[in-house]
Write a protein that holds these residues in place. Structure first.
Motif, PDB file in Angstrom:
ATOM      1  N   GLY A  43       0.799  -1.216   0.000  1.00 36.89           N
ATOM      2  CA  GLY A  43       0.000   0.000   0.000  1.00 36.89           C
ATOM      3  C   GLY A  43       0.832   1.267   0.000  1.00 36.89           C
ATOM      4  N   LEU A  44       1.937   1.262   0.760  1.00 40.62           N
ATOM      5  CA  LEU A  44       2.785   2.452   0.829  1.00 40.62           C
ATOM      6  C   LEU A  44       3.466   2.746  -0.500  1.00 40.62           C
ATOM      7  N   ALA A  45       3.653   1.718  -1.307  1.00 43.65           N
ATOM      8  CA  ALA A  45       4.247   1.927  -2.625  1.00 43.65           C
ATOM      9  C   ALA A  45       3.317   2.728  -3.533  1.00 43.65           C
ATOM     10  N   LYS A  46       2.019   2.737  -3.200  1.00 39.75           N
ATOM     11  CA  LYS A  46       1.023   3.434  -4.025  1.00 39.75           C
ATOM     12  C   LYS A  46       0.542   4.738  -3.400  1.00 39.75           C
ATOM     13  N   SER A  47       0.420   4.746  -2.093  1.00 34.74           N
ATOM     14  CA  SER A  47      -0.133   5.912  -1.410  1.00 34.74           C
ATOM     15  C   SER A  47       0.461   6.017  -0.010  1.00 34.74           C
ATOM     16  N   ARG A  48       0.993   7.194   0.322  1.00 39.66           N
ATOM     17  CA  ARG A  48       1.637   7.353   1.619  1.00 39.66           C
ATOM     18  C   ARG A  48       0.891   8.345   2.508  1.00 39.66           C
ATOM     19  N   PRO A  49       0.710   7.982   3.757  1.00 38.21           N
ATOM     20  CA  PRO A  49       0.066   8.881   4.712  1.00 38.21           C
ATOM     21  C   PRO A  49       1.086   9.833   5.326  1.00 38.21           C
ATOM     22  N   ASP A  50       0.588  10.792   6.074  1.00 38.68           N
ATOM     23  CA  ASP A  50       1.495  11.628   6.865  1.00 38.68           C
ATOM     24  C   ASP A  50       1.977  10.849   8.085  1.00 38.68           C
ATOM     25  N   ILE A  51       1.045  10.099   8.690  1.00 35.41           N
ATOM     26  CA  ILE A  51       1.344   9.358   9.908  1.00 35.41           C
ATOM     27  C   ILE A  51       0.825   7.932   9.794  1.00 35.41           C
ATOM     28  N   LEU A  52       1.647   6.989  10.210  1.00 38.09           N
ATOM     29  CA  LEU A  52       1.268   5.584  10.239  1.00 38.09           C
ATOM     30  C   LEU A  52       1.138   5.140  11.688  1.00 38.09           C
ATOM     31  N   LEU A  53      -0.062   4.674  12.068  1.00 38.20           N
ATOM     32  CA  LEU A  53      -0.267   4.054  13.372  1.00 38.20           C
ATOM     33  C   LEU A  53       0.057   2.576  13.207  1.00 38.20           C
ATOM     34  N   LEU A  54       1.126   2.117  13.832  1.00 39.46           N
ATOM     35  CA  LEU A  54       1.663   0.785  13.559  1.00 39.46           C
ATOM     36  C   LEU A  54       1.690  -0.096  14.797  1.00 39.46           C
ATOM     37  N   ASP A  55       0.954  -1.196  14.745  1.00 35.21           N
ATOM     38  CA  ASP A  55       1.031  -2.216  15.789  1.00 35.21           C
ATOM     39  C   ASP A  55       2.404  -2.874  15.685  1.00 35.21           C
ATOM     40  N   ILE A  56       3.093  -3.027  16.806  1.00 32.79           N
ATOM     41  CA  ILE A  56       4.434  -3.621  16.729  1.00 32.79           C
ATOM     42  C   ILE A  56       4.448  -5.090  17.120  1.00 32.79           C
ATOM     43  N   GLN A  57       3.279  -5.665  17.387  1.00 31.40           N
ATOM     44  CA  GLN A  57       3.189  -7.088  17.727  1.00 31.40           C
ATOM     45  C   GLN A  57       2.315  -7.796  16.707  1.00 31.40           C
ATOM     46  N   MET A  58       2.867  -8.002  15.533  1.00 29.40           N
ATOM     47  CA  MET A  58       2.127  -8.671  14.471  1.00 29.40           C
ATOM     48  C   MET A  58       2.852  -9.932  14.030  1.00 29.40           C
ATOM     49  N   PRO A  59       2.106 -10.927  13.544  1.00 26.33           N
ATOM     50  CA  PRO A  59       2.751 -12.138  13.040  1.00 26.33           C
ATOM     51  C   PRO A  59       3.474 -11.871  11.730  1.00 26.33           C
ATOM     52  N   GLU A  60       4.347 -12.771  11.358  1.00 22.25           N
ATOM     53  CA  GLU A  60       5.100 -12.726  10.100  1.00 22.25           C
ATOM     54  C   GLU A  60       6.162 -11.628  10.118  1.00 22.25           C
ATOM     55  N   GLN A  61       5.753 -10.359  10.113  1.00 21.36           N
ATOM     56  CA  GLN A  61       6.711  -9.259  10.193  1.00 21.36           C
ATOM     57  C   GLN A  61       6.351  -8.407  11.397  1.00 21.36           C
ATOM     58  N   SER A  62       7.286  -8.276  12.329  1.00 24.13           N
ATOM     59  CA  SER A  62       7.009  -7.479  13.523  1.00 24.13           C
ATOM     60  C   SER A  62       7.071  -5.998  13.181  1.00 24.13           C
ATOM     61  N   GLY A  63       6.484  -5.198  14.052  1.00 29.20           N
ATOM     62  CA  GLY A  63       6.437  -3.770  13.811  1.00 29.20           C
ATOM     63  C   GLY A  63       7.796  -3.110  13.747  1.00 29.20           C
ATOM     64  N   ASP A  64       8.754  -3.574  14.582  1.00 29.89           N
ATOM     65  CA  ASP A  64      10.071  -2.938  14.534  1.00 29.89           C
ATOM     66  C   ASP A  64      10.779  -3.228  13.215  1.00 29.89           C
ATOM     67  N   GLU A  65      10.554  -4.432  12.673  1.00 31.16           N
ATOM     68  CA  GLU A  65      11.135  -4.753  11.364  1.00 31.16           C
ATOM     69  C   GLU A  65      10.521  -3.873  10.285  1.00 31.16           C
ATOM     70  N   LEU A  66       9.203  -3.706  10.337  1.00 32.25           N
ATOM     71  CA  LEU A  66       8.523  -2.852   9.366  1.00 32.25           C
ATOM     72  C   LEU A  66       8.963  -1.405   9.507  1.00 32.25           C
ATOM     73  N   ALA A  67       9.135  -0.955  10.754  1.00 31.10           N
ATOM     74  CA  ALA A  67       9.573   0.423  10.984  1.00 31.10           C
ATOM     75  C   ALA A  67      10.932   0.673  10.337  1.00 31.10           C
ATOM     76  N   ARG A  68      11.820  -0.300  10.457  1.00 33.99           N
ATOM     77  CA  ARG A  68      13.151  -0.174   9.868  1.00 33.99           C
ATOM     78  C   ARG A  68      13.055   0.000   8.353  1.00 33.99           C
ATOM     79  N   ILE A  69      12.204  -0.795   7.724  1.00 32.53           N
ATOM     80  CA  ILE A  69      12.037  -0.731   6.268  1.00 32.53           C
ATOM     81  C   ILE A  69      11.396   0.588   5.854  1.00 32.53           C
ATOM     82  N   ILE A  70      10.341   0.972   6.563  1.00 30.54           N
ATOM     83  CA  ILE A  70       9.565   2.153   6.176  1.00 30.54           C
ATOM     84  C   ILE A  70      10.366   3.436   6.345  1.00 30.54           C
TER      85      ILE A  70
END
Length: 208
Positions: A43-70
């Protein structure tokens, strides 16, 4: 000016609650919602928000891993972590990944709105309930991980090649609880997967 918000959480009811809470504010627009990391990155590749509310306890990819990428790919997206974890180490890890805000899921609407407006203005925001831990995290950026007694027990069994079901049976706890401890360990040691977890734990002297 409207603040574009995206929400990522693997619990549909939580997303529904956040949308219901925020859509009544005229200066906030819900840009998109996502239930997992894969959908978020697509989704971010198509449309980016000003602010992302991100759960950091998710299966498959944790929030801290996603934060690093984003924060690397989309530095214009400001991340506010949504979590139930209050330990200084979690906060320090997320700060290292340039997360701009940290809000507990148990907090009320006013705190979330304060976080959104503060981060949108370019400053950091920490939930009042964890500001002491946040201050310690900022003052001591290089402190090593501190494990709870139960986390140490789970870690030792992972090192003995027990799977989550085996650990649950051995410690008389649920598999979900084991999986939560496993996630916390991965986050605290900043690694991916059991093999890397055990290797780093040995290197740090956490297990023999």
């Amino acid at each position: 000016m409207s603040i574009k918000i995206a929400i990522t959480d693997d619990h549909p009811l939580l997303i529904k609650g956040l949308k219901s809470m925020l859509q009544h504010h005229s200066d906030i627009v819900i840009n998109n919602t996502y239930h997992n990391g894969k959908a978020l990155l697509e989704g971010l590749a198509k449309s980016r928000p000003d602010i992302l509310l991100l759960d950091i306890q998710m299966p498959e990819q944790s929030g801290d891993e996603l934060a690093r990428i984003i924060t690397r790919k989309y530095p214009d997206v400001s991340i506010i972590a949504l979590t139930n974890m209050e330990h200084e180490y979690y906060i320090r890890t997320l700060l290292q990944h340039n997360v701009r805000g940290y809000v507990l899921k148990s907090s009320d609407e006013q705190i979330l709105l304060e976080a959104i407006n503060t981060v949108f203005a370019g400053a950091q925001y920490f939930d009042p309930a964890i500001r002491k831990q946040a201050t310690l995290a900022q003052k001591n950026p290089d402190n090593g991980p501190v494990l709870t007694r139960r986390e140490k027990e789970v870690l030792e069994l992972i090192a003995r090649d027990y799977n989550s079901n085996d650990i649950a049976e051995h410690l008389f706890i649920s598999k979900r609880t084991v999986d939560n401890h496993r996630l916390h360990l991965l986050l605290k040691l900043d690694v991916k997967g059991s093999a890397s977890l055990v290797k780093k734990a040995i290197d740090l002297g956490l297990i023999k």
